[in-house]
Design an enzyme around this catalytic site. Sequence first.
Site, PDB file in Angstrom:
ATOM      1  N   SER A 236       0.676  -1.303  -0.200  1.00 14.18           N
ATOM      2  CA  SER A 236      -0.075   0.102   0.006  1.00 14.18           C
ATOM      3  C   SER A 236       0.830   1.280  -0.091  1.00 14.18           C
ATOM      4  CB  SER A 236      -0.972   0.022   1.243  1.00 14.18           C
ATOM      5  OG  SER A 236      -0.139  -0.203   2.368  1.00 14.18           O
TER       6      SER A 236
ATOM      7  N   HIS B 166       3.993   5.604   8.360  1.00 12.90           N
ATOM      8  CA  HIS B 166       4.135   5.264   9.722  1.00 12.90           C
ATOM      9  C   HIS B 166       4.153   6.545  10.691  1.00 12.90           C
ATOM     10  CE1 HIS B 166       4.558   1.365   7.899  1.00 12.90           C
ATOM     11  NE2 HIS B 166       5.787   1.830   7.626  1.00 12.90           N
TER      12      HIS B 166
END
Length: 455
Positions: A107, A111
Amino acid sequence: MVLPSPLIRLRCGVNSYDWGKIGSDSAAARFAAATPSDGLTIESEKPYAELWMGTHPSNPSKDLETGRTLLDLVESNTMLLGPSVRARYGPKLPFLFKVLSINKALSIQAHPNKTLAEQLHAQNPANYPDDNHKPEMAIAITDFEGLCGFRPLGEIAHFLASVPSLRSLVGEDAAKAFIASVRGRESEGSPDSAAINKRALRAAFSALMQSSAEDVVSAAKSLVSEAESQGTAFAAGGTESTSGETMSRLVVRLNRQFPGDIGLFVLFFLNYVTLSPGEALFLKADDVHAYVSGDIIECMAASDNVVRAGFTPKFKDVQNLVDMLTYNYAPIEEQKMTPTEYPFAVLNRTAYSSGSETILYDPPIDEFSVIRSVLKGDGSKVTFDPIDGPSIIICTAGKGKISVGPKTEEIKEGYVFFVGATAELVMESEGGQEDEFITFKAFCEVQDHSNGASL
């Protein structure tokens, strides 16, 4: 209770995600299968994506001999982590070590930093299971492709001017505003220019990501048609870093994997990178990226948080992604790591004369570093000085012996070992003159001499 030896062979779990390589083509699967397990038989049609090595509760490693989890072992025996590491990070490994085998694009993701991770975990623990940040490092085992960080602004402006379907999604006004805003200051380094550029980049990227699903599908059809028909002339021949031919092939290939996806257009904003074995990238928290193909070693702070926005059937959190990104931009060469010789390891004469090496990948964070050792031929030996923290070692090629104190074990492709704090580690190659015994060693050492008392 008798303390375990500080050299422990591990059984590690492998995850099956749709993007993983199939069957034995997956390094993650082969490495997992090298260790006996009642629950694993490689299936020829099944994707195998990630081998996890560490104490993370989602897939904790286990002592091969006793079946106890590594988390249980380090919780029960404080000296395995070392006082300083335990005092700072608690009774668990501060890093998560992985092997990724990538057949389809992961994807479009980033983070969260520590503060945002805590907020997302509190608000939505089902999709954000950890309250920790997740900076990560990727080291290629095989040839690798990825999308990492925002391109230089001049390249993005080129694509907005030369790819009609991209410009239509971003919007004519937003595209023109971006091009006008960054023109002449694409590479200026002053704080004022950088701030203006980042605002312009955020506005254009946000406009793209807010496109409706219907508009994306329609624009994707035009984009793929352009890529298929124009070939090397696609996107006005591309840019110096990414040719029109490369971009056209990427668009067509990724559209087969994720038809009509917004990720097809994010391609034009992100650096396309290829890594050869041993080359590496470091990705800070809040940096956008997507892996495309290859096998890599990955090391990260111990977290499983991912904010996704494309190339995925999973939960997408577009607004949080747009809001969290740093909007730093740079050529991909500036985002690659430059490893250095590891100074606290001694090669024997055989290793030195054969060109063996121990290379350190040392990212600008405290939770982990990684050493890649290549011992060539037979009888090449490396002795690592003791460190005040834990290590995990995986062999990715060849075979040899691994020793801590009086305990010596066989090690070959796929074998994984935990080494406790303050243990001197020795590895020695076995094989023919042309063979290479390759290992990766993730470790954490707190740069502190108080034995944990001041932390």
